[in-house]
Design a protein around this motif. Sequence first.
Motif, PDB file in Angstrom:
ATOM      1  N   PHE A   1       0.824  -1.209   0.000  1.00  0.00           N
ATOM      2  CA  PHE A   1       0.000   0.000   0.000  1.00  0.00           C
ATOM      3  C   PHE A   1       0.857   1.258   0.000  1.00  0.00           C
ATOM      4  O   PHE A   1       0.684   2.141  -0.838  1.00  0.00           O
ATOM      5  N   TYR A   2       1.810   1.314   0.940  1.00  0.00           N
ATOM      6  CA  TYR A   2       2.634   2.524   1.034  1.00  0.00           C
ATOM      7  C   TYR A   2       3.815   2.512   0.071  1.00  0.00           C
ATOM      8  O   TYR A   2       4.395   3.572  -0.221  1.00  0.00           O
ATOM      9  N   GLY A   3       4.135   1.324  -0.458  1.00  0.00           N
ATOM     10  CA  GLY A   3       5.244   1.246  -1.405  1.00  0.00           C
ATOM     11  C   GLY A   3       4.847   1.568  -2.827  1.00  0.00           C
ATOM     12  O   GLY A   3       5.614   2.187  -3.573  1.00  0.00           O
ATOM     13  N   ASN A   4       3.608   1.159  -3.224  1.00  0.00           N
ATOM     14  CA  ASN A   4       3.230   1.287  -4.637  1.00  0.00           C
ATOM     15  C   ASN A   4       1.883   1.947  -4.908  1.00  0.00           C
ATOM     16  O   ASN A   4       1.593   2.286  -6.062  1.00  0.00           O
ATOM     17  N   ILE A   5       1.052   2.108  -3.890  1.00  0.00           N
ATOM     18  CA  ILE A   5      -0.324   2.545  -4.150  1.00  0.00           C
ATOM     19  C   ILE A   5      -0.632   3.932  -3.601  1.00  0.00           C
ATOM     20  O   ILE A   5      -1.082   4.813  -4.342  1.00  0.00           O
ATOM     21  N   ALA A   6      -0.431   4.130  -2.326  1.00  0.00           N
ATOM     22  CA  ALA A   6      -0.789   5.418  -1.717  1.00  0.00           C
ATOM     23  C   ALA A   6       0.059   6.542  -2.307  1.00  0.00           C
ATOM     24  O   ALA A   6       1.272   6.394  -2.464  1.00  0.00           O
ATOM     25  N   PRO A   7      -0.557   7.668  -2.645  1.00  0.00           N
ATOM     26  CA  PRO A   7       0.221   8.791  -3.186  1.00  0.00           C
ATOM     27  C   PRO A   7       1.203   9.331  -2.161  1.00  0.00           C
ATOM     28  O   PRO A   7       1.014   9.190  -0.955  1.00  0.00           O
TER      29      PRO A   7
ATOM     30  N   ASN B   1       2.076   8.570   7.208  1.00  0.00           N
ATOM     31  CA  ASN B   1       1.205   7.538   6.648  1.00  0.00           C
ATOM     32  C   ASN B   1      -0.265   7.917   6.746  1.00  0.00           C
ATOM     33  O   ASN B   1      -1.079   7.495   5.920  1.00  0.00           O
ATOM     34  N   TYR B   2      -0.622   8.680   7.760  1.00  0.00           N
ATOM     35  CA  TYR B   2      -2.013   9.137   7.847  1.00  0.00           C
ATOM     36  C   TYR B   2      -2.327  10.046   6.658  1.00  0.00           C
ATOM     37  O   TYR B   2      -3.358   9.894   5.990  1.00  0.00           O
ATOM     38  N   TRP B   3      -1.435  10.981   6.377  1.00  0.00           N
ATOM     39  CA  TRP B   3      -1.670  11.899   5.272  1.00  0.00           C
ATOM     40  C   TRP B   3      -1.747  11.151   3.935  1.00  0.00           C
ATOM     41  O   TRP B   3      -2.583  11.456   3.085  1.00  0.00           O
ATOM     42  N   ARG B   4      -0.888  10.160   3.754  1.00  0.00           N
ATOM     43  CA  ARG B   4      -0.882   9.424   2.495  1.00  0.00           C
ATOM     44  C   ARG B   4      -2.159   8.610   2.321  1.00  0.00           C
ATOM     45  O   ARG B   4      -2.727   8.546   1.224  1.00  0.00           O
TER      46      ARG B   4
ATOM     47  N   ALA C   1      -8.828  10.331  -3.316  1.00  0.00           N
ATOM     48  CA  ALA C   1      -8.795   9.924  -4.724  1.00  0.00           C
ATOM     49  C   ALA C   1      -9.832   8.837  -5.008  1.00  0.00           C
ATOM     50  O   ALA C   1     -10.456   8.817  -6.083  1.00  0.00           O
ATOM     51  N   GLU C   2     -10.039   7.926  -4.048  1.00  0.00           N
ATOM     52  CA  GLU C   2     -11.041   6.878  -4.218  1.00  0.00           C
ATOM     53  C   GLU C   2     -12.454   7.455  -4.238  1.00  0.00           C
ATOM     54  O   GLU C   2     -13.329   6.988  -4.975  1.00  0.00           O
ATOM     55  N   LEU C   3     -12.697   8.486  -3.431  1.00  0.00           N
ATOM     56  CA  LEU C   3     -14.016   9.131  -3.414  1.00  0.00           C
ATOM     57  C   LEU C   3     -14.260   9.893  -4.716  1.00  0.00           C
ATOM     58  O   LEU C   3     -15.386   9.959  -5.204  1.00  0.00           O
ATOM     59  N   VAL C   4     -13.205  10.468  -5.281  1.00  0.00           N
ATOM     60  CA  VAL C   4     -13.313  11.117  -6.583  1.00  0.00           C
ATOM     61  C   VAL C   4     -13.666  10.076  -7.646  1.00  0.00           C
ATOM     62  O   VAL C   4     -14.534  10.299  -8.505  1.00  0.00           O
TER      63      VAL C   4
END
Length: 503
Positions: free
Chosen positions: A249-255, A283-286, A293-296
């Motif tokens: 998630f934090y390596g490849n997905i979360a901005p 990590n909270y901010w990411r 982005a998911e809600l968009v």
Amino acid sequence: MKSHLLSCVAFCSAVSGFQQTVLASSGQIDNENVKPNIILITTDQQSYNTISALAKLNRESSFFSTPNIDRIVKNGTAFNLTYCSNPVSVPSRFSLYTGLYGGQFSIRENLCRGAKAEEVRPVLAENGMGHVFAAAGYETVYAGKVHLPYAGLNSDSKFAAPESYGFQQYLTKDERAGLGKESAEFIKNRKSGDKPFLYVANFLNPHDICLEGSTNVSEEIKGSNKKTEIVATVKMMRERAAAIPEKEFYGNIAPQLPYNFEVTDGYPDTKCSKKRFLDLPENYWRKYRWTYAELVKLVDEHIGDVLDALDANPEIKKNTIVVFTSDHGEMQGAHKSMTKSLPFEECQRVPFVFAGKGIPEGKIINDVAVNNGVDLLPTICELAGIDCPEVDGVSLAKCLKKGDKPQRDHIYIESETFVTVIKDGFKYTYFDGDGGREMLVNLKEDYGEMKNVASAYPAKMAELKNIAMGYERKIPATKVAKDVKKNKQGVNKNKKKNKNKKL
């Protein structure tokens, strides 16, 4: 005399509509001579930099997916430098549906404290979008989120059917997927020869990001004890994130964190700033940015239902103009902040796209600053060929069709605690409701708004402040109430001292 005139207008509109119906049914009318249908699609809290079709122009857009909104962009013309009238829902929506700034009526924050029905209702009767189009022979239909001051004829509620704004039908209260389905059904059933229509679809998301921020119960926030109810969408997003291995998630997905993550150097020491810039884990901010982005993406899917229905009804589509915009943006972690009501591009700039009859395709206007709130009504009135009441904005119709730049010296934006003026590449903010402090940003050199350069440009500061002070507006009632309370406390305290002294 006035009632007689209105009767004549109504009669003439009816005759015109009858003639158009007869000619259309006999195939004798040129589509160019028929008033266009207008479909206005709005979202809530969607920033300008969330549209994937505009990713090359706007930072942050690359991790957003908006294939349906992209259809509007690619088939129409987008204003990429669009500011809202006020970066919070109710005042912004008041402007969208009247073409007027809310500050002159004490409409600068959602509760509209200080606004008076006797001042606002006559304005709605004159400038309400539904009234304007109905008087020109349009069927006016509203659906989804309302959040408009004095919406009902006999109610002060902001969530009543928007009859005060002249809409003849309130199709559905649903603000989510149901709104997309209901809108599709409405469009599907329209027939060539029907009265022209103004249809407004107000989607709620990506506004649910407010609930992600206000609950703060993600595992990154230790010790949070807030019990605010989590809506289904936010819960769904949290479950999706939890199902992905943390490393992935934090390596490849979360901005990543935004390029302008740090607080602006020299930001004024206001009461607002003390609670708006948050020291939260990275990590909270990411995850917050990923959730947004998911809600968009979610609301884009719902908008797709509306566009699919229009594509499936080609006779209606060829005589329809689609407008897409949002009431304000979202900070997305920029300057260590979330949600709205700050003097930054992330929450002050929004998408603003026109497509359909007479609108050039695949065009992006990146050098003209506009204000969707006060410019929307005069623009769609001119596109529809109908009269527009007096407004605070300008029509963009000729800019859309011919490339003519509107005659405008500057952009003005309001908020509960500040007002902003943008001119010559500078953004000036005056905190009239929060200590009277000031900020100046050189947008040409400082895209991320990272430095307050007020002290370096005294002449420009004076010029822009003079413009800001020229706008009629009322200091927010919240500020007035606090000052009155403080003064009363001071008076009572002095009275008590004097009384004790006498004793």
